[in-house]
Motif scaffolding. Structure first.
Motif, PDB file in Angstrom:
ATOM      1  N   VAL A  45      -1.016 -16.480  -9.714  1.00 53.37           N
ATOM      2  CA  VAL A  45      -0.695 -16.805  -8.326  1.00 53.37           C
ATOM      3  C   VAL A  45      -1.647 -17.865  -7.782  1.00 53.37           C
ATOM      4  O   VAL A  45      -2.857 -17.798  -8.005  1.00 53.37           O
ATOM      5  CB  VAL A  45      -0.777 -15.550  -7.437  1.00 53.37           C
ATOM      6  CG1 VAL A  45      -0.698 -15.911  -5.955  1.00 53.37           C
ATOM      7  CG2 VAL A  45       0.331 -14.567  -7.797  1.00 53.37           C
ATOM      8  N   ILE A  46      -1.086 -18.829  -7.076  1.00 54.93           N
ATOM      9  CA  ILE A  46      -1.870 -19.740  -6.250  1.00 54.93           C
ATOM     10  C   ILE A  46      -1.503 -19.454  -4.802  1.00 54.93           C
ATOM     11  O   ILE A  46      -0.330 -19.579  -4.419  1.00 54.93           O
ATOM     12  CB  ILE A  46      -1.572 -21.223  -6.557  1.00 54.93           C
ATOM     13  CG1 ILE A  46      -1.967 -21.581  -7.991  1.00 54.93           C
ATOM     14  CG2 ILE A  46      -2.320 -22.134  -5.575  1.00 54.93           C
ATOM     15  CD1 ILE A  46      -1.650 -23.028  -8.364  1.00 54.93           C
ATOM     16  N   TYR A  47      -2.476 -19.040  -3.987  1.00 58.49           N
ATOM     17  CA  TYR A  47      -2.222 -18.900  -2.555  1.00 58.49           C
ATOM     18  C   TYR A  47      -2.269 -20.290  -1.918  1.00 58.49           C
ATOM     19  O   TYR A  47      -3.219 -21.051  -2.130  1.00 58.49           O
ATOM     20  CB  TYR A  47      -3.259 -17.993  -1.904  1.00 58.49           C
ATOM     21  CG  TYR A  47      -2.993 -16.514  -2.070  1.00 58.49           C
ATOM     22  CD1 TYR A  47      -1.756 -15.967  -1.741  1.00 58.49           C
ATOM     23  CD2 TYR A  47      -3.975 -15.659  -2.553  1.00 58.49           C
ATOM     24  CE1 TYR A  47      -1.514 -14.614  -1.893  1.00 58.49           C
ATOM     25  CE2 TYR A  47      -3.741 -14.293  -2.713  1.00 58.49           C
ATOM     26  CZ  TYR A  47      -2.496 -13.783  -2.375  1.00 58.49           C
ATOM     27  OH  TYR A  47      -2.251 -12.439  -2.526  1.00 58.49           O
TER      28      TYR A  47
ATOM     29  N   ALA B   7      -0.216  -8.324   0.275  1.00 55.66           N
ATOM     30  CA  ALA B   7       0.470  -7.098  -0.142  1.00 55.66           C
ATOM     31  C   ALA B   7       1.301  -7.329  -1.408  1.00 55.66           C
ATOM     32  O   ALA B   7       1.472  -6.421  -2.225  1.00 55.66           O
ATOM     33  CB  ALA B   7       1.357  -6.580   0.987  1.00 55.66           C
ATOM     34  N   LEU B   8       1.808  -8.546  -1.567  1.00 58.62           N
ATOM     35  CA  LEU B   8       2.629  -8.860  -2.738  1.00 58.62           C
ATOM     36  C   LEU B   8       1.830  -8.930  -4.030  1.00 58.62           C
ATOM     37  O   LEU B   8       2.410  -8.883  -5.122  1.00 58.62           O
ATOM     38  CB  LEU B   8       3.352 -10.198  -2.525  1.00 58.62           C
ATOM     39  CG  LEU B   8       4.535 -10.193  -1.569  1.00 58.62           C
ATOM     40  CD1 LEU B   8       4.970 -11.623  -1.273  1.00 58.62           C
ATOM     41  CD2 LEU B   8       5.693  -9.399  -2.152  1.00 58.62           C
ATOM     42  N   MET B   9       0.510  -9.062  -3.925  1.00 61.05           N
ATOM     43  CA  MET B   9      -0.298  -9.245  -5.130  1.00 61.05           C
ATOM     44  C   MET B   9      -0.125  -8.093  -6.116  1.00 61.05           C
ATOM     45  O   MET B   9      -0.177  -8.285  -7.338  1.00 61.05           O
ATOM     46  CB  MET B   9      -1.773  -9.419  -4.766  1.00 61.05           C
ATOM     47  CG  MET B   9      -2.675  -9.728  -5.961  1.00 61.05           C
ATOM     48  SD  MET B   9      -2.173 -11.178  -6.917  1.00 61.05           S
ATOM     49  CE  MET B   9      -2.763 -12.478  -5.843  1.00 61.05           C
ATOM     50  N   GLU B  10       0.105  -6.902  -5.599  1.00 59.66           N
ATOM     51  CA  GLU B  10       0.336  -5.764  -6.488  1.00 59.66           C
ATOM     52  C   GLU B  10       1.555  -6.009  -7.383  1.00 59.66           C
ATOM     53  O   GLU B  10       1.544  -5.680  -8.574  1.00 59.66           O
ATOM     54  CB  GLU B  10       0.547  -4.496  -5.647  1.00 59.66           C
ATOM     55  CG  GLU B  10       0.748  -3.232  -6.470  1.00 59.66           C
ATOM     56  CD  GLU B  10       0.933  -2.015  -5.591  1.00 59.66           C
ATOM     57  OE1 GLU B  10       1.359  -0.980  -6.130  1.00 59.66           O
ATOM     58  OE2 GLU B  10       0.665  -2.099  -4.369  1.00 59.66           O
ATOM     59  N   ASP B  11       2.596  -6.584  -6.807  1.00 57.84           N
ATOM     60  CA  ASP B  11       3.805  -6.898  -7.578  1.00 57.84           C
ATOM     61  C   ASP B  11       3.538  -8.003  -8.604  1.00 57.84           C
ATOM     62  O   ASP B  11       4.041  -7.950  -9.733  1.00 57.84           O
ATOM     63  CB  ASP B  11       4.928  -7.325  -6.633  1.00 57.84           C
ATOM     64  CG  ASP B  11       5.278  -6.248  -5.625  1.00 57.84           C
ATOM     65  OD1 ASP B  11       5.976  -5.303  -6.012  1.00 57.84           O
ATOM     66  OD2 ASP B  11       4.833  -6.344  -4.467  1.00 57.84           O
ATOM     67  N   PHE B  12       2.770  -9.009  -8.193  1.00 55.59           N
ATOM     68  CA  PHE B  12       2.443 -10.097  -9.125  1.00 55.59           C
ATOM     69  C   PHE B  12       1.618  -9.576 -10.297  1.00 55.59           C
ATOM     70  O   PHE B  12       1.850  -9.954 -11.452  1.00 55.59           O
ATOM     71  CB  PHE B  12       1.677 -11.216  -8.404  1.00 55.59           C
ATOM     72  CG  PHE B  12       2.460 -11.886  -7.314  1.00 55.59           C
ATOM     73  CD1 PHE B  12       3.741 -12.345  -7.542  1.00 55.59           C
ATOM     74  CD2 PHE B  12       1.920 -12.053  -6.046  1.00 55.59           C
ATOM     75  CE1 PHE B  12       4.470 -12.971  -6.537  1.00 55.59           C
ATOM     76  CE2 PHE B  12       2.638 -12.667  -5.039  1.00 55.59           C
ATOM     77  CZ  PHE B  12       3.919 -13.120  -5.289  1.00 55.59           C
ATOM     78  N   ARG B  13       0.650  -8.715 -10.004  1.00 56.58           N
ATOM     79  CA  ARG B  13      -0.184  -8.170 -11.077  1.00 56.58           C
ATOM     80  C   ARG B  13       0.651  -7.330 -12.040  1.00 56.58           C
ATOM     81  O   ARG B  13       0.423  -7.356 -13.255  1.00 56.58           O
ATOM     82  CB  ARG B  13      -1.329  -7.336 -10.498  1.00 56.58           C
ATOM     83  CG  ARG B  13      -2.439  -8.152  -9.833  1.00 56.58           C
ATOM     84  CD  ARG B  13      -3.748  -7.379  -9.799  1.00 56.58           C
ATOM     85  NE  ARG B  13      -3.564  -6.072  -9.166  1.00 56.58           N
ATOM     86  CZ  ARG B  13      -3.782  -5.839  -7.864  1.00 56.58           C
ATOM     87  NH1 ARG B  13      -4.189  -6.818  -7.081  1.00 56.58           N
ATOM     88  NH2 ARG B  13      -3.596  -4.639  -7.363  1.00 56.58           N
TER      89      ARG B  13
END
Length: 219
Positions: free
Chosen positions: A76-78, A64-70
């Motif tokens: 990002v590294i998971y 869900a946080l990926m939207e904020d990172f983008r």
């Protein structure tokens, strides 16, 4: 200047281990322990260069946080215990640069971080130790402001040590990453090049020999 890494991990022991090793390797770190805190962290860290993110977080998960990172254009590294193919595919499709499964090797994570920073143009271009500066853009080594003439393999070896300050690197690891996977010569060639670096850069005390392993550049 140092690259800033955001560490978003709810297991505090793992978070502390990550931050400690990243700091030793020369990075600045900022930690968050849940998804909501991670969102606030992003707001206050405009100069962040990369995020290492767990997926199974309280509050808001890593997906869900990926939207904020983008939105921040932040690589990002998971780093997660979710080792199923579906989760890996999902993470990469969402836009993660890389996906690593726990348990993990710290050295491998450091290499992946380094490669992503280089690929995305975020790697800091000046590295330093004592009175020595390494300009990664011009491939120039300066000692007290005066250029030092290093051979190509000496330069590559020194930069590798510099990018992994305070971390012990084995001879085989050094051979693989500097001379390449196909190199068939003796590991003693590493010792010869280390000797030249110590002499040319006067880093006799800083480049430590690790018995039965290899070398460590200490700052």
């Amino acid at each position: 200047m140092k690259n800033k890494i955001l560490v978003i991990e709810d297991d505090r022991a793992i978070s502390e281990l990550l931050c400690m090793n990243l700091t030793i390797a020369g990075y600045e770190t900022v930690a968050a322990y849940d998804g909501i805190e991670a969102q606030r962290l992003l707001l206050w860290n405009e100069d962040a260069d990369l995020a290492v993110v767990d997926i199974m977080l309280p509050g808001r998960d890593g997906f869900a946080l990926m939207e904020d990172f983008r939105a921040k254009n932040l690589p990002v590294i998971y780093l997660t215990a979710k080792d199923d193919v579906a989760s890996k595919v999902k993470g990469l499709k969402l836009g993660a640069e890389d996906y690593m499964v726990k348990p993990f090797e710290m050295l491998e994570l450091l290499v992946r971080i380094e490669k992503i920073l280089e690929r995305t143009g975020r790697a800091k271009r000046i590295l330093t130790i004592k009175n020595i500066q390494a300009d990664l853009q011009s491939h120039q080594i300066l000692k007290d402001g005066i250029p030092v003439n290093l051979k190509p393999l000496e330069y590559d070896l020194f930069i590798l040590l510099l990018q992994n300050k305070n971390i012990a690197l084995g001879r085989e690891e050094l051979l693989k990453r500097v001379w390449g996977e196909e190199y068939l010569g003796e590991s003693r060639t590493v010792d010869v090049h280390i000797g030249q670096l110590r002499k040319k850069l006067e880093l006799y005390d800083e480049i430590k020999t690790i018995p039965k392993l290899g070398y460590r550049l200490e700052d």
